[in-house]
Design an enzyme around this catalytic site. Structure first.
Site, mmCIF file in Angstrom:
data_model
loop_
_atom_site.group_PDB
_atom_site.id
_atom_site.type_symbol
_atom_site.label_atom_id
_atom_site.label_comp_id
_atom_site.label_asym_id
_atom_site.label_seq_id
_atom_site.Cartn_x
_atom_site.Cartn_y
_atom_site.Cartn_z
ATOM 1 N N THR A 199 -5.271 9.961 -0.517
ATOM 2 C CA THR A 199 -6.279 10.083 0.440
ATOM 3 C C THR A 199 -6.480 11.039 1.168
ATOM 4 O O THR A 199 -6.164 12.223 2.358
ATOM 5 C CB THR A 199 -6.345 8.467 0.949
ATOM 6 O OG1 THR A 199 -5.178 8.434 2.057
ATOM 7 C CG2 THR A 199 -6.747 7.521 0.489
ATOM 8 N N HIS A 248 1.397 -1.234 0.048
ATOM 9 C CA HIS A 248 -0.289 0.233 -0.068
ATOM 10 C C HIS A 248 0.669 1.374 -0.089
ATOM 11 O O HIS A 248 0.195 2.020 -0.349
ATOM 12 C CB HIS A 248 -0.955 0.493 0.765
ATOM 13 C CG HIS A 248 -2.224 0.685 0.998
ATOM 14 N ND1 HIS A 248 -2.211 1.888 -0.086
ATOM 15 C CD2 HIS A 248 -3.510 0.207 1.050
ATOM 16 C CE1 HIS A 248 -4.244 2.083 -0.412
ATOM 17 N NE2 HIS A 248 -4.238 1.381 0.769
ATOM 18 N N TYR A 268 -14.646 5.768 10.091
ATOM 19 C CA TYR A 268 -13.216 5.952 8.807
ATOM 20 C C TYR A 268 -13.922 5.481 7.891
ATOM 21 O O TYR A 268 -13.959 4.486 7.290
ATOM 22 C CB TYR A 268 -11.327 5.458 9.057
ATOM 23 C CG TYR A 268 -10.611 5.848 8.141
ATOM 24 C CD1 TYR A 268 -9.846 6.463 8.175
ATOM 25 C CD2 TYR A 268 -10.570 4.961 6.633
ATOM 26 C CE1 TYR A 268 -8.982 7.281 7.073
ATOM 27 C CE2 TYR A 268 -9.430 5.615 5.897
ATOM 28 C CZ TYR A 268 -8.619 6.155 6.257
ATOM 29 O OH TYR A 268 -7.991 6.587 4.988
#
Length: 613
Positions: free
Chosen positions: A455, A330, A442
């Protein structure tokens, strides 16, 4: 990259707006006394040290116009994290089967997906991959006039031309790390490595490593029958597990793995490690088939550990029955680049397959290179320890999949509400039913509309969801159907506002994170706003959610971000809702799913005009 030079820069919100948004998000999570303390810390920060930090952040941003204010700190956050990346960071996406059943055998599916992935790579390398553009009016995506107009504009102004017709090009800087890339473990902070010249594919089977060239020096793709022959050869050769599965080391905490990797290099394995790191991507040919969606989720998120190299930018996983999925590291990028890659590869492999089921593998191919490693006693002991820790961690992880069939996107849209907001409200109500209070939540939101955007966080827990939850649960039966419907509508409108703010870079999380990063870099005393227990609490995410919608995707998932939390990947389809949920607390997970079904039923009843029972 046509639009890249003219993309707008990610804005830094006004400090006053950030503090106001932060306090608004804290309000439903705190009692009155806690909120007064938090508000005092926040206002002192806004008028004092925060003002200076914000000024310095603006100046740093002004001097670095080639990137965004969050890009560097975000890379550092990921690469400095010392926890294992598997279960904690790497998500998975499971692909839908090929619509033609005969094409779902393991080798045929693998070959077709590899060829389509290499086509995508070539289009990227040769600069003819279509730019990512969000079209407010989809008709422009098919307009030749628009494409010709945009093509004539120089890159320095091309974004503005698209903006004139309400089309928004997206940042594509992450694509450079999609292929030939790996995360390299180092003490205290990892690095990202990308090779510009490697042309080989890494294939893993039963914990063994094989490489073979899939591109020639001119970028021509190896003939599909030769790829098929290589994969057949690998499956026959790797018929048993190695005594020590080297790839278990990629499941370790990063400092331990960094230390062992140095030993591997000292033992003469540097060249083999380089071939793993520089490979186009990793293809994992698993020897077993999942029996259900839960098994498939475990396969894709972590597998057995011995047949994954979790440091690769992405791994394409094909099970014995031809089920396919992606597991990706990620730090280098977010879902936008991976989703585009999956969509195009799935479409090309199913509509223009390189191989048909009746195809025969090439008869004469050079053998693959099998990577061999000189381990030594210290490394083998480390592998055994890594395996024990990994097996224990994955054993404690529970997965559940959930389908709600009574309504989906079309029904919610017909009610003039947001499908995403309705699902998030149901999640909030479920948490309240489980814990007796609302909890920090979230939802990931992309800021790819800006240069080097990453993001932003949407905070679904709000005063609106608190009021609605209270009416549905604590004051059940005390409100009319119309009142309850109006409360759902208010939640939907507020959630849409949060989505828009986050998309435009106007959330509060990344701004506060960047200011905190400045303090940490300077070694200064941490301001009270960050040492406040409420700040720690709001960032202890109990319900972490993410959604991806695509005709190529079956579903996706990820591990919980805290030990007592849930990792919730969901899709609101046209007529139903599906999600995969992870937790380390199995009983909590079962109860949460029961609460989620009840909450969705309650919302459905109210929107249908039925009284709650």
């Amino acid at each position: 990259m046509h639009f890249q030079p003219s993309l707008p820069r990610l804005p830094i919100p006004k400090l006053e707006d950030t503090i106001n948004r932060y306090l608004t998000a804290q309000k439903p999570l705190l009692n009155d006394e806690e909120y007064r303390n938090t508000a005092r810390f926040a206002r002192e920060f806004e008028k004092g040290v925060g003002k200076n930090l914000h000024r310095d952040l603006l100046e740093h941003d002004r001097l670095n116009k080639h990137t965004s204010y969050i890009s560097g700190p975000w890379y550092d956050m990921y690469l400095s994290a010392r926890e294992p990346i598997v279960l904690n960071y790497n998500p998975f996406i499971a692909l839908n089967p090929d619509p033609k059943p005969g094409y779902n055998s393991q080798i045929v599916r693998a070959t077709n997906l590899v060829v389509s992935a290499l086509k995508f790579l070539n289009s990227l390398k040769n600069d003819y991959l279509r730019p990512d553009i969000y079209y407010v009016n989809p008709k422009w995506s098919q307009s030749k006039m628009f494409k010709n107009f945009i093509r004539l504009l120089p890159p320095s102004v091309s974004w503005y031309g698209a903006y004139l017709v309400n089309a928004y090009p997206l940042d594509m800087s992450q694509y450079k790390s999609l292929f030939n890339s790996s995360r390299i473990p180092n003490l205290n902070k990892d690095t990202l490595f990308t090779s510009e010249f490697a042309r080989h594919l890494l294939v893993m089977r039963n914990g063994h490593f094989y490489v073979f060239e899939v591109l020639d020096p001119f970028g021509n793709i190896l003939h599909p029958s030769e790829i098929q022959a290589h994969l057949t050869q690998i499956i026959h050769d790797a018929d048993r597990l190695p005594e020590f599965g080297l790839s278990y080391l990629t499941t370790e905490d990063r400092n331990t793995w960094a230390t062992i990797r140095q030993l591997l290099v000292q033992n003469g394995n540097e060249e083999s490690l380089k071939r793993i790191d520089s490979a186009v991507f990793c293809l994992c040919l698993d020897g077993t088939s999942p029996q259900n969606e839960i098994e498939l989720s475990h396969f894709m998120l972590h597998g057995y550990g011995f047949n994954r190299w979790f440091d690769k930018s992405f791994s394409l996983i094909i099970t014995r029955d031809g089920t396919a999925g992606i597991n990706f590291e990620h730090s280098w990028g977010d879902g936008v680049a991976v989703l585009r890659f999956i969509n195009e590869v799935y479409r090309d492999s199913t509509q223009h397959p390189a191989l048909v089921p009746e195809s025969s593998p090439a008869l004469f191919v050079t053998s693959c290179d099998k990577l061999e490693f000189n381990l030594g006693r210290t490394v083998t002991s480390a592998i055994s320890a890594a395996r024990m820790k990994f097996d224990e961690k994955k054993k404690n992880l529970s997965f559940r999949t959930f389908r709600f069939q009574k309504f989906g996107r079309k029904f919610v849209v017909s009610q003039k509400m947001s499908p995403d907001a309705v699902f998030q409200l149901a999640s909030q109500m479920s948490a309240y039913r489980l814990y007796g209070q609302l909890v920090p939540s979230y939802e990931a939101c992309s800021t790819a509309a800006f240069k080097h955007g990453r993001t932003e966080t949407i905070r679904p827990t709000s005063l609106y969801t608190k009021k609605c939850t209270d009416a549905f649960i604590e004051k059940r039966g005390q409100h009319s159907i119309e009142e309850l419907r109006n409360m759902i509508d208010a939640c939907s409108k507020y959630h849409r506002r949060l989505q828009l703010e986050a998309t435009l870079g106007q959330g509060f999380d990344r701004h506060l994170f960047a200011l905190k990063y400045l303090v940490q870099c300077r070694g200064a005393n941490m301001p009270d706003i960050y040492t406040d227990p409420a700040y720690k609490k709001i960032n202890h995410i109990i319900i972490s959610t993410s959604t991806l919608n695509s005709p190529a995707i079956n579903y996706g998932g990820f591990g919980p971000v805290v030990p007592n939390g849930f990792g919730l990947g969901y899709n609101v389809f046209d007529t139903w809702i599906g999600c995969s949920i992870t937790s380390y607390l199995d009983e909590n997970l079962k109860e949460f799913l029961q609460c989620l079904e009840r909450s969705l039923n309650d919302i459905f009843d109210v929107l249908e005009g039925r009284a709650l029972t």
